[in-house]
Design an enzyme around this catalytic site. Sequence first.
Site, PDB file in Angstrom:
ATOM      1  N   ASP A  69      34.584  50.508  96.886  1.00  0.00           N
ATOM      2  CA  ASP A  69      35.456  50.792  95.845  1.00  0.00           C
ATOM      3  C   ASP A  69      36.669  51.463  96.623  1.00  0.00           C
ATOM      4  O   ASP A  69      37.095  52.103  97.753  1.00  0.00           O
ATOM      5  CB  ASP A  69      35.024  51.810  95.144  1.00  0.00           C
ATOM      6  CG  ASP A  69      35.520  52.075  93.781  1.00  0.00           C
ATOM      7  OD1 ASP A  69      36.185  51.111  93.495  1.00  0.00           O
ATOM      8  OD2 ASP A  69      35.379  52.851  93.149  1.00  0.00           O
TER       9      ASP A  69
ATOM     10  N   ASN B  82      33.002  43.691  86.579  1.00  0.00           N
ATOM     11  CA  ASN B  82      34.267  43.262  86.984  1.00  0.00           C
ATOM     12  C   ASN B  82      34.837  41.809  86.215  1.00  0.00           C
ATOM     13  O   ASN B  82      36.076  41.527  86.219  1.00  0.00           O
ATOM     14  CB  ASN B  82      34.221  42.711  88.432  1.00  0.00           C
ATOM     15  CG  ASN B  82      34.106  44.084  89.131  1.00  0.00           C
ATOM     16  OD1 ASN B  82      33.562  44.104  90.337  1.00  0.00           O
ATOM     17  ND2 ASN B  82      34.486  45.291  88.798  1.00  0.00           N
TER      18      ASN B  82
END
Length: 229
Positions: free
Chosen positions: A14, A62
């Site tokens: 991330d 996503n």
Amino acid sequence: MKTNDINHVAIIMDGNGRWAEQRNLPRFSGHKKGLDVIPEVVEELINNKIKYVTLFAFSTENNFRPEEEKENLLNLLEFALNKVAKEIQKNKIKLSFIGDIEYLPKHLLKKIKNVTRNDEVKYDAELIIAWNYGGRQEIINVVNKLIKQNINHIDETHFEKLLYTSEIPNPDLIIRTGGQQRISNFMLWQSAYSEMYFTTKLWPDFNKKDVIKALKDFKKRNRNYGKTN
Ligand code: FPP
């Protein structure tokens, strides 16, 4: 297996977007740099005798990102497949995928099939890419398979055989970069007894020194799996 043996490290990569924003660059540059750091990190893990490395590269959530960003990520996947295919085979690393990848364009699926084919080679380690992966979706898939087969009673061993990870041990350590301290729908079943390691470092800045730091931290943990020692 000794409690602090470590076989499988999974990483939630991330912070690519923030890395780019901090440099006034488009988010894509963060993902590109994020891809660039993967070989160093994976190599260091394998040098430290880790047999399985999973990278969370694209989550089911996503899919809600802008089309342009999704396309950029797909292009990076294709670029990576072209670039690393030979390299990882030479280094006796098996490449595999977990997640629902059937939606990918045919030419990409073909490429994936070519680089992940199961041959007779004896591999030293396995690199697993989680792509269009969601832990809840994975569990729902298993339940649907069971319904289809009219099975009305199962145990944990049977359930595990139906997960994407049926051939892969559960992660001993899950590393998350980027400062958030959550699991974000990653390996929900498999992480039941995983040790978690959170770092504020953004993924594109993560390097082999950080790998060593995380592994050292893991060694200090007392994994008692709910027992008293
Ligand atoms: C999270 O950062 C990262 C991703 C959603 C993509 C990870 C992808 C790569 C490292 C490159 C592609 C990898 C392969 C294996 C082909 P973010 O965008 O959520 O960062 P932010 O929280 O700072 O916005």
